[in-house]
Write a protein that holds these residues in place. Structure first.
Motif, PDB file in Angstrom:
ATOM      1  N   ARG A   1      16.179  36.880  15.404  1.00 20.42           N
ATOM      2  CA  ARG A   1      15.080  36.741  14.355  1.00 20.42           C
ATOM      3  C   ARG A   1      14.008  37.842  14.197  1.00 20.42           C
ATOM      4  N   GLU A   2      13.795  38.434  15.201  1.00 16.50           N
ATOM      5  CA  GLU A   2      12.894  39.804  15.283  1.00 16.50           C
ATOM      6  C   GLU A   2      13.313  40.660  16.432  1.00 16.50           C
ATOM      7  N   PRO A   3      13.106  42.050  16.332  1.00 17.64           N
ATOM      8  CA  PRO A   3      13.238  42.770  17.180  1.00 17.64           C
ATOM      9  C   PRO A   3      12.668  42.329  18.586  1.00 17.64           C
ATOM     10  N   PHE A   4      13.070  42.562  19.839  1.00 13.94           N
ATOM     11  CA  PHE A   4      12.684  41.974  20.948  1.00 13.94           C
ATOM     12  C   PHE A   4      12.703  43.168  22.075  1.00 13.94           C
ATOM     13  N   ARG A   5      11.348  43.402  22.533  1.00 12.03           N
ATOM     14  CA  ARG A   5      11.162  44.698  23.408  1.00 12.03           C
ATOM     15  C   ARG A   5      11.046  44.195  24.909  1.00 12.03           C
ATOM     16  N   ILE A   6      11.950  44.811  25.897  1.00  6.96           N
ATOM     17  CA  ILE A   6      11.488  44.574  27.272  1.00  6.96           C
ATOM     18  C   ILE A   6      11.207  46.061  27.819  1.00  6.96           C
ATOM     19  N   SER A   7      11.211  46.263  28.904  1.00  5.95           N
ATOM     20  CA  SER A   7      10.834  47.557  29.870  1.00  5.95           C
ATOM     21  C   SER A   7      12.347  48.306  29.767  1.00  5.95           C
ATOM     22  N   GLY A   8      12.110  49.185  28.892  1.00  8.14           N
ATOM     23  CA  GLY A   8      13.234  50.232  28.596  1.00  8.14           C
ATOM     24  C   GLY A   8      14.204  49.909  27.541  1.00  8.14           C
ATOM     25  N   TYR A   9      14.176  48.815  26.811  1.00 13.13           N
ATOM     26  CA  TYR A   9      15.058  48.508  25.772  1.00 13.13           C
ATOM     27  C   TYR A   9      14.321  47.814  24.640  1.00 13.13           C
ATOM     28  N   LEU A  10      15.097  47.761  23.435  1.00 14.95           N
ATOM     29  CA  LEU A  10      14.268  47.161  22.259  1.00 14.95           C
ATOM     30  C   LEU A  10      16.018  46.427  21.640  1.00 14.95           C
ATOM     31  N   PHE A  11      15.931  45.223  21.636  1.00 15.15           N
ATOM     32  CA  PHE A  11      17.112  44.623  21.039  1.00 15.15           C
ATOM     33  C   PHE A  11      16.742  44.027  19.889  1.00 15.15           C
ATOM     34  N   GLU A  12      17.779  44.224  18.936  1.00 12.51           N
ATOM     35  CA  GLU A  12      17.918  43.663  17.479  1.00 12.51           C
ATOM     36  C   GLU A  12      18.935  42.516  17.392  1.00 12.51           C
ATOM     37  N   SER A  13      19.999  42.592  18.535  1.00  7.90           N
ATOM     38  CA  SER A  13      20.788  41.474  18.617  1.00  7.90           C
ATOM     39  C   SER A  13      21.362  41.524  20.119  1.00  7.90           C
ATOM     40  N   MET A  14      22.261  40.703  20.366  1.00 10.81           N
ATOM     41  CA  MET A  14      22.664  40.608  21.590  1.00 10.81           C
ATOM     42  C   MET A  14      24.264  39.972  21.370  1.00 10.81           C
ATOM     43  N   PRO A  15      25.218  40.654  20.598  1.00 13.49           N
ATOM     44  CA  PRO A  15      26.361  39.974  20.421  1.00 13.49           C
ATOM     45  C   PRO A  15      27.044  39.512  21.578  1.00 13.49           C
ATOM     46  N   ALA A  16      27.766  38.329  21.112  1.00 10.39           N
ATOM     47  CA  ALA A  16      28.706  37.576  22.289  1.00 10.39           C
ATOM     48  C   ALA A  16      30.004  37.577  21.919  1.00 10.39           C
ATOM     49  N   VAL A  17      30.736  37.147  22.830  1.00  5.16           N
ATOM     50  CA  VAL A  17      32.260  36.697  22.719  1.00  5.16           C
ATOM     51  C   VAL A  17      32.314  35.122  23.092  1.00  5.16           C
ATOM     52  N   VAL A  18      33.257  34.481  21.964  1.00  7.74           N
ATOM     53  CA  VAL A  18      33.429  33.124  22.383  1.00  7.74           C
ATOM     54  C   VAL A  18      34.782  33.073  22.716  1.00  7.74           C
TER      55      VAL A  18
ATOM     56  N   THR B   1      10.611  27.657  29.780  1.00  2.60           N
ATOM     57  CA  THR B   1       9.825  28.745  29.141  1.00  2.60           C
ATOM     58  C   THR B   1       9.992  29.296  28.065  1.00  2.60           C
ATOM     59  N   PHE B   2       9.143  29.774  27.118  1.00  2.27           N
ATOM     60  CA  PHE B   2       9.579  30.727  26.004  1.00  2.27           C
ATOM     61  C   PHE B   2       8.962  32.163  26.269  1.00  2.27           C
ATOM     62  N   THR B   3       9.966  33.040  25.747  1.00  4.11           N
ATOM     63  CA  THR B   3       9.620  34.264  26.478  1.00  4.11           C
ATOM     64  C   THR B   3       8.851  35.157  25.345  1.00  4.11           C
ATOM     65  N   LEU B   4       7.841  36.142  25.678  1.00  2.14           N
ATOM     66  CA  LEU B   4       6.990  37.093  24.730  1.00  2.14           C
ATOM     67  C   LEU B   4       7.419  38.338  25.208  1.00  2.14           C
ATOM     68  N   PRO B   5       7.588  39.250  24.185  1.00  4.31           N
ATOM     69  CA  PRO B   5       8.225  40.399  24.422  1.00  4.31           C
ATOM     70  C   PRO B   5       7.149  41.521  24.914  1.00  4.31           C
ATOM     71  N   ALA B   6       7.332  42.859  25.390  1.00  5.61           N
ATOM     72  CA  ALA B   6       6.334  43.781  25.867  1.00  5.61           C
ATOM     73  C   ALA B   6       5.994  44.572  24.584  1.00  5.61           C
ATOM     74  N   GLU B   7       5.280  43.949  23.998  1.00  2.00           N
ATOM     75  CA  GLU B   7       4.724  44.583  22.588  1.00  2.00           C
ATOM     76  C   GLU B   7       3.129  44.643  22.711  1.00  2.00           C
ATOM     77  N   ASP B   8       2.317  45.377  21.853  1.00  2.00           N
ATOM     78  CA  ASP B   8       0.861  45.231  22.132  1.00  2.00           C
ATOM     79  C   ASP B   8       0.297  44.032  21.993  1.00  2.00           C
ATOM     80  N   PRO B   9      -0.821  43.986  22.271  1.00  2.00           N
ATOM     81  CA  PRO B   9      -1.419  42.503  22.616  1.00  2.00           C
ATOM     82  C   PRO B   9      -1.353  41.842  21.099  1.00  2.00           C
ATOM     83  N   ALA B  10      -1.890  42.551  19.884  1.00  2.00           N
ATOM     84  CA  ALA B  10      -1.955  41.687  18.745  1.00  2.00           C
ATOM     85  C   ALA B  10      -0.675  41.292  18.242  1.00  2.00           C
TER      86      ALA B  10
END
Length: 332
Positions: A17-34, A125-134
């Motif tokens: 839905r939105e880019p997701f930032r963690i330590s060292g990575y910014l993800f816009e998707s995570m393609p999968a194989v079915v 849990t629901f996960t929050l990204p490593a973005e700025d506080p706002a």
């Protein structure tokens, strides 16, 4: 007599839905194989994204599926698959497909095949990204009703302290964990956990890099440490368990529900608590993980919520809990 199978697979984009930032990575998707395994009458499915930090991406997963196609199509059992293939996304997709296929052929739901009780809703849990506080507060406001939060850290104590502070201030009632995603070195651990204790954080996941677990020797955290990247499978569980108090099991890492259930049992024997997570993923990848979740202490299965085009995602979550109906996968 072994029944011959047909194997097919496809790739799904899995845009977030939105880019997701963690330590060292910014993800816009995570393609999968079915992967789909059919016996001509019934078909089982398994979805896998692989393990990005090990090079186990969809290209690698598809190569592995083709590498083992002949053996799979000759007819294979889950225990044989585990002996044949290494852990990772390809084995996860095949293992989960075999679980569902078996459930259909035996007219028995997967939870019963696994020796469990009928699945019930669980707090996730629901996960929050490593973005700025706002931005973190904005994302927090966009999440569904929740009871538990996991906050991603970036590896900088000053900025991470502010992230944790604003989340705790906004949700003083929530169960709160943080995930460092390998972002910290040994010199920063004391300062990190002191801050976490002040903010009433209840779990610290993967503070140090995979391969640098010796930094945790002779150091004891006042809050539980969870292993994620550090423990991929049963072999690594035996090697690393004494450095952690919680094991985060992900089916993409360990290679499927079969090994995941074995890991949960062994972790209990070793005195560890058990957590289930996901490598993002849609409902199809979450369904088998939800079977494992029934025997876990901590559940982190919010992946479908963040996928842009999963039409089933919203129906899985209510009042801070997740419930994956058996009819969606492995219903028998």
């Amino acid at each position: 007599m072994t029944t011959a199978f047909t194997l097919s697979h496809r790739r799904d984009a899995m845009a977030f839905r939105e880019p997701f930032r963690i330590s060292g990575y910014l993800f816009e998707s995570m393609p999968a194989v079915v992967a789909t395994i059919s016996d001509g009458e019934a078909a089982g499915r398994g979805e896998a994204a692989g393990v990005y930090y090990l090079g186990d991406d969809p290209d690698h997963i598809e190569r592995e599926l083709e590498k083992y196609r002949a053996r799979v199509e000759a007819g294979i059992e889950r225990n044989e698959l585990r002996d044949l293939m290494p852990p990772g996304g390809a084995r996860n997709a095949l293992d989960c497909a075999l679980w569902e296929l078996e459930s259909l052929r035996k007219n028995t739901p997967v939870w019963k095949l696994a020796g469990g009780a009928p699945p019930k809703p669980l707090v996730t849990t629901f996960t929050l990204p490593a973005e700025d506080p706002a931005e973190i507060l904005r994302r927090l406001g966009d999440l569904p009703t929740l009871k538990a939060v996991k906050l991603k850290l970036e590896g900088n104590l000053a900025s991470d302290s502010e992230r944790v502070r604003v989340v705790r201030a906004a949700r003083p009632d929530a169960w709160l964990a943080v995930d460092a995603n390998q972002g910290y070195g040994g010199d920063d651990l004391d300062g990190l956990v002191a801050m976490l204790v002040r903010e009433k954080v209840l779990l610290l996941e993967q503070p140090v890099r995979r391969g640098q677990e010796a930094l945790l020797d002779n150091w004891r955290s006042p809050i539980p440490l969870a292993a994620d990247e550090s423990i991929q499978d049963l072999v690594e569980l035996e090697a690393q368990h004494d450095r952690f108090q919680v094991l985060n099991i992900k089916l993409d890492k360990c290679g499927g529900l079969t090994e995941a259930l074995m890991m949960a049992e062994r972790a209990r024997q070793l005195g560890m608590k058990v957590m289930v997570g996901n490598m993002a993923g849609a409902t199809l990848s979450t369904a088998p993980a939800f079977i494992l979740a029934q025997v876990c202490d901590i559940v982190d299965l919010d992946g479908p919520w963040f996928v842009a085009d999963d039409p089933l995602a919203a129906s899985l979550y209510a009042d801070g809990e997740i419930m994956v109906p058996a009819r969606l996968w492995g219903a028998g």
